[in-house]
Design an enzyme around this catalytic site. Structure first.
Site, short mmCIF file in Angstrom:
data_model
loop_
_atom_site.label_atom_id
_atom_site.label_comp_id
_atom_site.label_asym_id
_atom_site.label_seq_id
_atom_site.Cartn_x
_atom_site.Cartn_y
_atom_site.Cartn_z
N LYS A 34 -18.46 -4.25 -10.05
CA LYS A 34 -17.68 -3.36 -9.20
C LYS A 34 -18.51 -2.90 -8.01
O LYS A 34 -19.45 -2.15 -8.16
CB LYS A 34 -17.16 -2.17 -9.98
CG LYS A 34 -15.88 -1.69 -9.37
CD LYS A 34 -15.03 -0.99 -10.36
CE LYS A 34 -13.64 -0.80 -9.83
NZ LYS A 34 -12.96 0.29 -10.48
N THR A 44 -4.49 -5.89 -11.04
CA THR A 44 -5.90 -5.63 -11.28
C THR A 44 -6.59 -6.96 -11.55
O THR A 44 -5.96 -7.89 -12.03
CB THR A 44 -6.08 -4.62 -12.44
OG1 THR A 44 -7.46 -4.38 -12.63
CG2 THR A 44 -5.45 -5.09 -13.73
N GLU A 46 -4.69 0.18 -15.49
CA GLU A 46 -3.83 0.12 -16.68
C GLU A 46 -3.51 1.51 -17.24
O GLU A 46 -2.64 1.64 -18.10
CB GLU A 46 -4.50 -0.71 -17.78
CG GLU A 46 -4.59 -2.21 -17.49
CD GLU A 46 -5.80 -2.61 -16.67
OE1 GLU A 46 -6.36 -1.75 -15.94
OE2 GLU A 46 -6.20 -3.78 -16.73
N TRP A 55 -13.45 -5.10 -7.29
CA TRP A 55 -14.01 -6.04 -8.26
C TRP A 55 -14.51 -7.33 -7.63
O TRP A 55 -13.86 -7.91 -6.77
CB TRP A 55 -12.95 -6.42 -9.29
CG TRP A 55 -12.52 -5.32 -10.21
CD1 TRP A 55 -11.27 -4.76 -10.27
CD2 TRP A 55 -13.30 -4.66 -11.22
NE1 TRP A 55 -11.24 -3.80 -11.26
CE2 TRP A 55 -12.46 -3.72 -11.85
CE3 TRP A 55 -14.62 -4.78 -11.64
CZ2 TRP A 55 -12.91 -2.90 -12.89
CZ3 TRP A 55 -15.06 -3.97 -12.67
CH2 TRP A 55 -14.21 -3.04 -13.28
P1 ADP Z 1 -10.12 2.45 -10.82
O1 ADP Z 1 -11.07 1.86 -9.84
O2 ADP Z 1 -9.07 3.27 -10.18
O3 ADP Z 1 -10.80 3.20 -11.92
P2 ADP Z 1 -9.74 -0.24 -11.83
O4 ADP Z 1 -8.67 -0.73 -12.73
O5 ADP Z 1 -10.03 -0.96 -10.57
O6 ADP Z 1 -9.33 1.26 -11.54
O7 ADP Z 1 -11.12 -0.13 -12.61
C1 ADP Z 1 -11.23 0.44 -13.86
C2 ADP Z 1 -12.64 0.26 -14.39
O8 ADP Z 1 -13.57 0.94 -13.54
C3 ADP Z 1 -12.87 0.87 -15.74
O9 ADP Z 1 -12.40 0.04 -16.79
C4 ADP Z 1 -14.38 1.02 -15.74
O10 ADP Z 1 -15.03 -0.20 -16.01
C5 ADP Z 1 -14.66 1.43 -14.31
N1 ADP Z 1 -14.70 2.90 -14.22
C6 ADP Z 1 -13.71 3.74 -13.87
N2 ADP Z 1 -14.12 5.02 -13.92
C7 ADP Z 1 -15.40 5.01 -14.31
C8 ADP Z 1 -16.40 6.03 -14.59
N3 ADP Z 1 -16.15 7.32 -14.41
N4 ADP Z 1 -17.62 5.61 -15.02
C9 ADP Z 1 -17.89 4.31 -15.21
N5 ADP Z 1 -17.01 3.31 -14.97
C10 ADP Z 1 -15.79 3.65 -14.53
#
Ligand code: ADP
Length: 538
Positions: free
Chosen positions: A436, A183, A325, A441
Site C-alpha cells: 500500500k 478493491t 469491504e 494498492w
Molecule cells: P481503506 O484504504 O479505505 O482502508 P482498502 O480496502 O483500500 O480501504 O484497504 C484496506 C486495507 O488497508 C486493510 O485491510 C489493511 O490492510 C489496511 N489498513 C487500513 N487501515 C489500517 C490501519 N489503521 N493500520 C494498518 N493497516 C490498515
C-alpha cells in the site's frame, strides 16, 4: 410478543431529506483550480433533485450503474445522492487505476454513464471505446484545461442540470444496492463491493457517533480521502446526516493547498491516509487552526506521525481501521482515557492502535486455517475477522474461487492483528500479497510476473518495505538464473514499459533464493522481516 415500532426502511434518501429540511443554510465549499465555489445544502438539495431528473432523461435504467471519475467536490456529492435516491447504483471509479483496470471494472459493473471532472478527462476519454456499456460521458468543468472532445456522447453537466426537472426521492427497499466500489485483488481482477441503502445508513450512524469520527452540527468536515476510494470513509454521508458544513479539496490535493484550506475554511474534522498527513504537517505546524479531530487509516499510522501532530499541531491523530469491504470504517479510537495515569510512552502506544470495533460490528482474531480463537493478550496474533451489518458478505460476480466469508459467517480481512484484553486491535501484518503506497494498492504478484518475464530472472518476490513518505514501497528481491549477471537498472528498464510509473520498485536486491514456506510458497513474511530496515530514500 412483537415490538410495536414503525418499520421504516433505512434508505439514503432519509439522509438527503434531513439535510435538505434542516440544514439548508449550511455551507459547502469546493476548492477548484479556477477558485473556490461556494454553495449550501439547500442549493445542493435542489441540484441533486434535478440531477435525478438528468439521470431519467439520459435513460439510465432503473438500477443502472452511474460511474463517476472525479475528485471530492460538491458535484460529486450531488452524484453520491442522486444515483441511489433514484434507485440507481453509484459506481466510483478510482482515477489512480491503470487503464486496463478501469476498462475491466467499468465493463464488469456495466456502467451506463460516467460523470468525469475536466481535470481528469484525459485519463478517461482514451478508454471510452473499451467501456462497452457506457453511452454518455458527462463532463463536470472544474476549471481544468483538458480539451473537451467533440463527440455526441459527451455532454456538459451544468447544461443538463439547467434543463432538468427536479424529481421526488422515495426509495423503499433498504436492501437494494446503493453504490459500489472496487478493491484490488492479490491476484486476478479487482473485486466489486456492493453497499446497500441499509448498510450505508448504519455505517453513517457509526461514523457520526462519538466513538467514530464524532461528526456534529458544529463541525466543518473536509474529506481528503477521495470519494473515489472506499466511499470516502463515509464522510460524504455522515456530514449531511449530521448537518456539518463540508469543504472539498477538489483537484487541489497539494499539501500546502490542503493546509491552507483547513485554516481558511475553519475545518474542524478531516481525514485521509498517513501519506497525506505526513505531507501536510510542515504546512500546518505552528499555525492557528480550529481542528478537533484528524482521522487517519488505510495503512499503519506511524506512532511518530501521531505524536508529531500532538506536538506541532496540538492534537494527536485518530486512527481508524477498515477496508472497502467494511464500508470502510470498522474500528477506531483510543482508550487513552483508561490510561490517564500511565506514562507518556503507554499513552502514545494506545494512540497508535487501530481501536475497538465500532458498536454494531464485532471482531475476532483466529488461526486463518483452523479458525481457532487466539488469546486477547496483545501477543498472540491471528487473522482479523469481522461481522456486522456493514461488512460485505460476498463480492459482485467474483472470479471463481474467491472466498470472502468463513463457513461460520465472519468476513476474512487478510490482516493479521493482536488484541489486548479489551479487544483493542493492533494491526501486526498482512497476508494479502499487496503493497500500500500512498493509500493505493500495488499488486506484488503482478510486479513479480513482470520481473520474471526478464530472460535472466529465475524467481522474483516483491515485498512492501516501510517508507517515511509513502508508508510502503515495493522492493524487488530477484534471483538470477545460474551463471547470469544483471544490474538493478537492467531489471528496472525491463519493467518500465510494463507497469505504471508509481508501481516501479524503489530498489532491486539480488538474493540467492526466495525463502519458502513449508508448502513451498514464497515466504513474504521472512523477506519483509529481513528487509524491514532497508535503507530506502525518503
Ligand atoms: P481503506 O484504504 O479505505 O482502508 P482498502 O480496502 O483500500 O480501504 O484497504 C484496506 C486495507 O488497508 C486493510 O485491510 C489493511 O490492510 C489496511 N489498513 C487500513 N487501515 C489500517 C490501519 N489503521 N493500520 C494498518 N493497516 C490498515
Amino acid at each position: 410478543m412483537r415490538g410495536l415500532m414503525q418499520d421504516a426502511p433505512l434508505t439514503i434518501d432519509t439522509i438527503f431529506r434531513h439535510a435538505e429540511q434542516h440544514h439548508g443554510d449550511v455551507p459547502i465549499v469546493t476548492n477548484n483550480p479556477g477558485g473556490k465555489v461556494r454553495s449550501s445544502y439547500g442549493e445542493w438539495a435542489d441540484r441533486t433533485r434535478r440531477l435525478g431528473g438528468v439521470l431519467d432523461s439520459l435513460g439510465i435504467s432503473a438500477d443502472g450503474r452511474v460511474g463517476t471519475f472525479a475528485w471530492n467536490s460538491a458535484r460529486h456529492l450531488e452524484l453520491y445522492f442522486a444515483a441511489p435516491c433514484t434507485g440507481r447504483v453509484l459506481h466510483t471509479l478510482n482515477v489512480r487505476l491503470f487503464p486496463e483496470q478501469l476498462t475491466y471494472i467499468a465493463n464488469h459493473a456495466e456502467d451506463e454513464v460516467v460523470f468525469v471532472d475536466r481535470t481528469v478527462l484525459h485519463l478517461l476519454w482514451p478508454l471510452i471505446d473499451t467501456m462497452k456499456t457506457v453511452q454518455h460521458v458527462v463532463v463536470m468543468d472544474d476549471g481544468g484545461d483538458n480539451e473537451i472532445p467533440d463527440d455526441p456522447r459527451v455532454l456538459d453537466y451544468e447544461t443538463l442540470l439547467a434543463q432538468a426537472q427536479a424529481v421526488d426521492f422515495h426509495t423503499t427497499d433498504e436492501n437494494a444496492a446503493a453504490s459500489m466500489c472496487y478493491t484490488s485483488g492479490t491476484t486476478g481482477n479487482p473485486k466489486g463491493v456492493v453497499y446497500s441503502h441499509r448498510s450505508t445508513v448504519l455505517h453513517t450512524m457509526a461514523v457520526i457517533s462519538p466513538n467514530g469520527f464524532g461528526i456534529g452540527v458544529e463541525d466543518v468536515a473536509m474529506p481528503v480521502v477521495p470519494m473515489f476510494h472506499a466511499n470516502a470513509w463515509g464522510i460524504a454521508q455522515a456530514a449531511p446526516a449530521a448537518g456539518a458544513a463540508m469543504v472539498f479539496p477538489g483537484a487541489m490535493m497539494q499539501p500546502k493547498a490542503l493546509a491552507d484550506l483547513i485554516i481558511d475554511e475553519h475545518v474542524t474534522f478531516t481525514a485521509g491516509v498517513p501519506t497525506i498527513w505526513q505531507g501536510v504537517l510542515p504546512h500546518l505546524a505552528g499555525r492557528e487552526h480550529v481542528l478537533r479531530k484528524i482521522g487517519c487509516g488505510g495503512s499503519a499510522v506511524p506512532k511518530a506521525l501521531s505524536e508529531a501532530y500532538k506536538e506541532q499541531v496540538g492534537l494527536p491523530i485518530y486512527q481508524a481501521w477498515g477496508m472497502t469491504e467494511t464500508h470502510p470504517v470498522a474500528s477506531g479510537g483510543t482508550l487513552a482515557a483508561r490510561y490517564a495515569d500511565a506514562d507518556e510512552e503507554t499513552k502514545a502506544g494506545q494512540r497508535a492502535r487501530a481501536g475497538l470495533p465500532l458498536f454494531g460490528l464485532e471482531a475476532r482474531i483466529v488461526d486463518a486455517d483452523t479458525l481457532e480463537p487466539q488469546a486477547w493478550d496483545d501477543t498472540a496474533t491471528g487473522e482479523l475477522q469481522v461481522r456486522g451489518p456493514w461488512c460485505a458478505a460476498e463480492y459482485y460476480n467474483p472470479d471463481p474461487g474467491t472466498v470472502l466469508s468463513t463457513p461460520d459467517g465472519w468476513m476474512k480481512t487478510g490482516d493479521v492483528a493482536a488484541m489486548d484484553g479489551f479487544g483493542n486491535i493492533r494491526i501486526a501484518d498482512r497476508t494479502k500479497d499487496l503493497i500500500k503506497s500512498g493509500g493505493e494498492w500495488i499488486s506484488s504478484v503482478d510486479l513479480e510476473n513482470a520481473i520474471m518475464s526478464h530472460p535472466k530472472v529465475a524467481e522474483a518476490a516483491v515485498v512492501g518495505i516501510p517508507h517515511p513518505k509513502w508508508d510502503e514501497r515495493p522492493l524487488a528481491c530477484v534471483v538470477l538464473k545460474s551463471g547470469e549477471t544483471a544490474t538493478e537498472q537492467e531489471i528496472l528498464d525491463h519493467l518500465a514499459p510494463l507497469v505504471a510509473k508509481w508501481w516501479m520498485p524503489d530498489a532491486v536486491e539480488f538474493i540467492d533464493e526466495v525463502p519458502k514456506t513449508s508448502v513451498g510458497k514464497f515466504s513474504k513474511k521472512d523477506l519483509r522481516t529481513r528487509f524491514a530496515e532497508y535503507p530506502i530514500q525518503g
